[in-house]
Design an enzyme around this catalytic site. Structure first.
Site, PDB file in Angstrom:
ATOM      1  CG  ASP A  40      -2.020  -0.986   1.150  1.00  0.00           C
ATOM      2  OD1 ASP A  40      -2.359  -1.358   0.011  1.00  0.00           O
ATOM      3  OD2 ASP A  40      -2.544  -1.399   2.196  1.00  0.00           O
ATOM      4  CG  HIS A 243      23.772   5.739 -13.873  1.00  0.00           C
ATOM      5  ND1 HIS A 243      22.972   5.598 -14.968  1.00  0.00           N
ATOM      6  CD2 HIS A 243      24.358   6.945 -14.019  1.00  0.00           C
ATOM      7  CE1 HIS A 243      23.069   6.661 -15.743  1.00  0.00           C
ATOM      8  NE2 HIS A 243      23.911   7.500 -15.186  1.00  0.00           N
ATOM      9  CG  ASP A 260      26.368  12.740  -9.706  1.00  0.00           C
ATOM     10  OD1 ASP A 260      25.636  13.709  -9.451  1.00  0.00           O
ATOM     11  OD2 ASP A 260      26.546  12.303 -10.854  1.00  0.00           O
ATOM     12  CG  ASP A 271      23.839  16.611 -12.067  1.00  0.00           C
ATOM     13  OD1 ASP A 271      24.343  15.836 -11.233  1.00  0.00           O
ATOM     14  OD2 ASP A 271      23.769  16.353 -13.287  1.00  0.00           O
ATOM     15  CG  HIS A 350      30.373  10.091 -18.682  1.00  0.00           C
ATOM     16  ND1 HIS A 350      30.671  11.436 -18.650  1.00  0.00           N
ATOM     17  CD2 HIS A 350      30.990   9.556 -17.595  1.00  0.00           C
ATOM     18  CE1 HIS A 350      31.408  11.702 -17.578  1.00  0.00           C
ATOM     19  NE2 HIS A 350      31.632  10.573 -16.925  1.00  0.00           N
ATOM     20  CG  HIS A 354      23.328  16.159 -18.373  1.00  0.00           C
ATOM     21  ND1 HIS A 354      22.534  16.870 -17.516  1.00  0.00           N
ATOM     22  CD2 HIS A 354      24.184  15.455 -17.587  1.00  0.00           C
ATOM     23  CE1 HIS A 354      22.879  16.583 -16.257  1.00  0.00           C
ATOM     24  NE2 HIS A 354      23.893  15.733 -16.274  1.00  0.00           N
ATOM     25  CG  HIS A 361      20.272  13.159 -17.557  1.00  0.00           C
ATOM     26  ND1 HIS A 361      20.546  11.831 -17.726  1.00  0.00           N
ATOM     27  CD2 HIS A 361      21.266  13.627 -16.753  1.00  0.00           C
ATOM     28  CE1 HIS A 361      21.655  11.513 -17.058  1.00  0.00           C
ATOM     29  NE2 HIS A 361      22.094  12.584 -16.452  1.00  0.00           N
ATOM     30  CD  GLU A 384      27.837  15.015 -15.806  1.00  0.00           C
ATOM     31  OE1 GLU A 384      27.989  14.037 -15.067  1.00  0.00           O
ATOM     32  OE2 GLU A 384      26.722  15.505 -16.081  1.00  0.00           O
ATOM     33  CE1 TYR A 388      33.621   8.196 -13.326  1.00  0.00           C
ATOM     34  CE2 TYR A 388      33.930   8.443 -15.705  1.00  0.00           C
ATOM     35  CZ  TYR A 388      33.388   8.888 -14.510  1.00  0.00           C
ATOM     36  OH  TYR A 388      32.613  10.015 -14.500  1.00  0.00           O
ATOM     37  NE  ARG A 406      29.895  12.110 -12.516  1.00  0.00           N
ATOM     38  CZ  ARG A 406      29.716  10.832 -12.176  1.00  0.00           C
ATOM     39  NH1 ARG A 406      30.448   9.863 -12.723  1.00  0.00           N
ATOM     40  NH2 ARG A 406      28.811  10.498 -11.272  1.00  0.00           N
ATOM     41  CD  GLU A 408      27.266  16.522 -12.688  1.00  0.00           C
ATOM     42  OE1 GLU A 408      27.259  15.673 -11.772  1.00  0.00           O
ATOM     43  OE2 GLU A 408      26.420  16.562 -13.590  1.00  0.00           O
TER      44      GLU A 408
END
Ligand code: GLY
Ligand code: MN
Ligand code: MN
Length: 441
Positions: A40, A243, A260, A271, A350, A354, A361, A384, A388, A406, A408
């Site tokens: 629920d 991610h 991030d 971001d 990557h 963006h 995004h 960014e 890696y 990274r 960013e």
């Protein structure tokens, strides 16, 4: 005090949208649904960004219908009807009268009437604009059109042109108004301060989600009820998972942690990524790779101004990163060939960034007529770059493996250049180490 988007601005957006569409047109946008989490329990509701952009209305199960037929404009919304029992259990509803009183609609209907009323309201409309790729809306629209066709002998005429709304609506969202820029500045600054706190409180043995808890606390205490996206808090090799959101491992001294995380403020996203040593001191290898990423971040940001090609900025990041990896011996060969063969993608897989806005995004095309588009004042983008080094990359010396970095930032394109809205959070090695040692930023 930052103003929220006013009803006047919502109404200007609708007028600007209609102005760009073929005459005898209708626009349909549906709200987000409630999404079940388990049993629920539902997820906290977040309105669809397009729906909110044109209405400011924050309830599920609503549909916007905007028409201009023979020059006459009608703004109509179907919404959840008032319902005493449902409201006791699930919360207050605005209802049709609330829409009339507070949202400048010309007419409001209960969503129970959609199947009956929508075909009537679309009668005589030639060009119907909606988000063509959205399956659930597509099915609904086709249902309404089928009803209209069945009524053709009664003189009903269904829309004959189905057109992509996104092309027009998303170009509008791409250029941020003054108020939107203020809201994005605020989302960026809340996010920046949270990253500073994370650097200050970080300790070995903390769980990654506990470090995130400090970030979420700062977001909430500064008016951001929910983050713009689930934070990535990756210690050590977890930073190499782009991610990574499990955030369930313990932080270890000697590793870096990549965070991030961004606040959502009044529907606008921050971001930011920062990467820093859990024990407050970069190792030689960590520092060497960090400096390459930082150089890419700074040099790409310096290129940002109206007229710069989106693709040129990414290409510059590729150049800096490939050349840095080559100097450090992680990539071997001639620079031009390493770029040509995309060998750098093993480490930088990557894009440089963006669009940023109501969605992290954000919407808007990146190419126009087959070419990377040029930046314009009012656009907001992230910068960014990252490196890696996979833990199982046997082509590099062991000392580099499992390092993920990274950096960013959120950048507003201005008339003459750009504004880095996230600049208050440190990113040089000296600044980060000083902050973590208890110094001031
Ligand atoms: N936080 C998602 C991204 O940086 O693209
Ligand atoms: Mn991003
Ligand atoms: Mn990010």
């Amino acid at each position: 005090m930052i103003e929220n988007i006013s009803q006047v601005e919502f109404s200007q957006r609708r007028a600007a949208l209609l102005q760009q569409l073929e005459d005898n047109c209708a626009v349909i946008i549906q709200s987000a649904p409630m999404v079940n989490r388990n049993s629920d329990v539902d997820y906290l509701f977040r309105q669809d960004s397009d729906f909110f952009y044109f209405t400011g209305f924050n309830e599920p199960d609503a549909v916007l219908l905007l028409t201009r037929v023979a020059g006459e404009v009608q703004y109509q919304v179907f919404c959840q009807p008032r319902d005493k029992k449902m409201e006791i259990w699930f919360g207050y509803r605005c209802g049709e009268q609330g829409l009339l009183d507070n949202f400048n609609v010309d007419a409001a209907y209960s969503n129970d009437l959609l199947a009956e009323k929508m075909p009537e309201l679309l009668n005589g409309v030639k060009n119907l604009y909606y988000s063509l790729g959205r399956v659930s809306l597509n099915e609904r629209v086709h249902g309404w059109l089928a009803t209209m066709r069945k009524r053709s002998r009664q003189g009903v005429i269904a829309p004959s042109h189905l057109l992509q709304l996104d092309d027009v609506a998303h170009e509008m969202r791409l250029i941020k108004s003054a108020t939107e820029q203020d809201l994005l500045r605020r989302a960026s600054e809340i996010s920046a301060q949270a990253h500073i706190i994370a650097m200050q409180v970080c300790k070995e043995q903390m769980m990654e989600f506990q470090l995130d808890a400090h970030i979420q606390h700062h977001f909430a205490m500064n008016g951001s009820q929910q983050a713009a996206y689930p934070s990535i808090v990756g210690g050590g090799k977890n930073a190499c998972v782009l991610h990574y959101i499990e955030n369930n491992q313990q932080l270890k001294s000697g590793d870096l942690v990549l965070i991030d995380a961004g606040a959502e403020y009044q529907y606008y996203a921050g971001d930011i990524t920062r990467t820093f040593p859990i024990n407050g001191k970069f190792s030689a290898e960590q520092a060497a790779l960090y400096e390459v990423v930082l150089q890419a971040n700074l040099e790409c940001t310096a290129m940002i101004k109206p007229g710069t090609s989106w693709g040129a900025i990414h290409d510059h990041a590729v150049l800096v990163i490939t050349s840095g990896l080559q100097s450090l011996g992680l990539l071997k060969g001639e620079l031009h060939e390493l770029i040509e063969s995309e060998s750098y993608r093993e480490f930088f897989m990557h894009k440089l960034g963006h669009w940023l806005g109501m969605d992290v995004h954000d919407v808007g095309n990146y190419k126009q007529a087959g070419e990377w588009r040029q930046l314009q004042a009012g656009m907001v983008m992230t910068v960014e770059p990252g490196i890696y080094v996979a833990i199982d990359n046997m082509d590099v010396e062991a000392r580099w493996r499992g390092i993920g970095i990274r950096i960013e930032d959120d950048v507003l394109i201005t008339a003459t250049g750009c504004e880095v809205m996230t600049e208050s959070v440190p990113k040089t090695i000296v600044e980060i180490e000083a902050l973590m040692a208890g110094g001031s930023v």
